[in-house]
Enzyme design. Sequence first.
Site, mmCIF file in Angstrom:
data_model
loop_
_atom_site.group_PDB
_atom_site.id
_atom_site.type_symbol
_atom_site.label_atom_id
_atom_site.label_comp_id
_atom_site.label_asym_id
_atom_site.label_seq_id
_atom_site.Cartn_x
_atom_site.Cartn_y
_atom_site.Cartn_z
ATOM 1 N N HIS A 68 1.316 -9.064 -32.991
ATOM 2 C CA HIS A 68 2.411 -9.407 -32.077
ATOM 3 C C HIS A 68 2.048 -10.634 -31.230
ATOM 4 C CE1 HIS A 68 6.110 -7.503 -29.954
ATOM 5 N NE2 HIS A 68 6.181 -8.818 -29.940
ATOM 6 N N GLU A 114 3.572 0.215 -32.276
ATOM 7 C CA GLU A 114 2.542 -0.745 -31.870
ATOM 8 C C GLU A 114 1.644 -0.125 -30.804
ATOM 9 O OE1 GLU A 114 4.121 -4.568 -30.839
ATOM 10 O OE2 GLU A 114 5.208 -4.791 -32.727
ATOM 11 N N ARG A 138 11.328 -7.852 -34.317
ATOM 12 C CA ARG A 138 11.094 -6.503 -33.818
ATOM 13 C C ARG A 138 10.683 -5.607 -34.987
ATOM 14 N NH1 ARG A 138 11.432 -8.977 -29.819
ATOM 15 N NH2 ARG A 138 12.620 -8.561 -27.908
#
Length: 527
Positions: A279, A260, A231
């Site tokens: 990601h 993000e 994370r």
Amino acid sequence: MKKILISDSVNQRSIEILESAGYSVTYKTDFTRAELLNAIDDYHALIVRSATKVDNELISRMKSMEVIGRAGAGVDNIDLAAASKKGILVMNTPGGNTISTAEHTMAMMLSLCRNISQANQSILQGNWDRKKFSGTELRGKTFAILGLGKIGKEVAKRSKAFGMNLIGYDPLISEEAANEIGVKLYNLDEIWKLADIISVHVPLNSETKNLINRDVLLRCKKGVKLINCARGGIINEHDLFEALENEIVSGAALDVYETEPPDFSNPVLNHPKVVCTPHLGASTEEAQELVAIQIAEQIVDYFSSGRISGAVNLSAFTEELTDDIKMFFTLSEKLGIFSAQLLSERLKQITIELNGESLHKFSKELSLAFSRGFLSRKMNEAVNYVNAPLILKEHKISLSEKLSSEDSTFRNLVTVEMITENEIKKISGTVFGKNELRIVRINEYLVEIKPEGNLLVYKNIDKPGMLASVGKILAEKNINIAGLSLGRITQGKDALTIISTDDVIGSEELKKIKELGGIKEISFIQI
């Protein structure tokens, strides 16, 4: 016939499974918001990934909806409270991306150590510079894995094959369980100075935000390498850049970011010693197929036999409970969240003691709620009411229930006893009236606090001026005190203070409070 809407892109196998079971499936991923709001009332099930925002407005339009399925782990895009209030079951697919994320971690580590990304870019620019991109082997390196849940364990298995020396930290896992995967456990202070490479696999919460920061990096072995596929925000990006510039950190691999998409002007992203991916941890064909199959099979099971798998909201477990017991269910889960942040050592045993005959026949449900709350703050993987007992078992943590009618102060009381390697902690809670949740005892101290919001909990020497000193530190940061509870046994001995605040207390303020004379233990808890 049940009608199912799939509004985000999922693998075709999900559609095939649902249609084979005899359901009508609409696969449409280009709904406008208005179109989705107008269409949703006709469906019995909804399958999403992360793009569709299943908020209160959308849920309020659902007239026939029975289940919302998330093809993946995170449910941040689903309003669980609104779904629960309407009696809609929310499911996810925990563990579907375990192998995918573990393999991506290995890919990032290899790329980092062998300068794959930088060397590729150099070749594309027409350069042939073998010396500049000379790397390091994994063999013999001390690799620290922070968080030994499912993903961390799979990373350990793969790293062992490279001949790495594995060390790790996890507040849940026992030494026996860690030994089974070849990991030697250390506390964090020891890990920083031992590790050549550190990979984080912990959840993001108040305890782990900025876990790796400037102070930690200064304690690390010079030239340490960092990997984050968990994370964003666990590694402080500003402090990381500073450590890279000062050659304290020799390289970093990031798949997740504080925001993000990230700010692409962020100097960390453009640093020559950093490998970045957008990601991609769960982005493999196999992982996406697996979660698509899992969510389809879970929905088929639910519609055909009532079997529940992967439930993340409590409506499926409390719909048959009375309103009084529902409040104790919520209390038990909050006791779990509270306890997880108060406990610093590895947990070995949990005992849930229920005082009050009205609670006795719901012992399994209440212990389940506590387990889910506790693990939700400790695991970097989806925890729900189905897999919580399995996670405890995997980590060799025993859970038992004890029924009693001995407490004379409260008609109904939930007490949790947690045994670690070096201490025993007991926390008790009850419900006042119809819906006033309270924690009323922490170890030997009688208190009265609402298990909600921001809570500063500390043990101190019972002497004049202690509370004023803490209050001054908070006031200097403009942090308002919203509530206070003091517990003590006898005058002049240790006291327990719990302060509720309107705002988050930062690490700087916590450090100042710790340094006050007379403070012995301190925790900042968010519920």
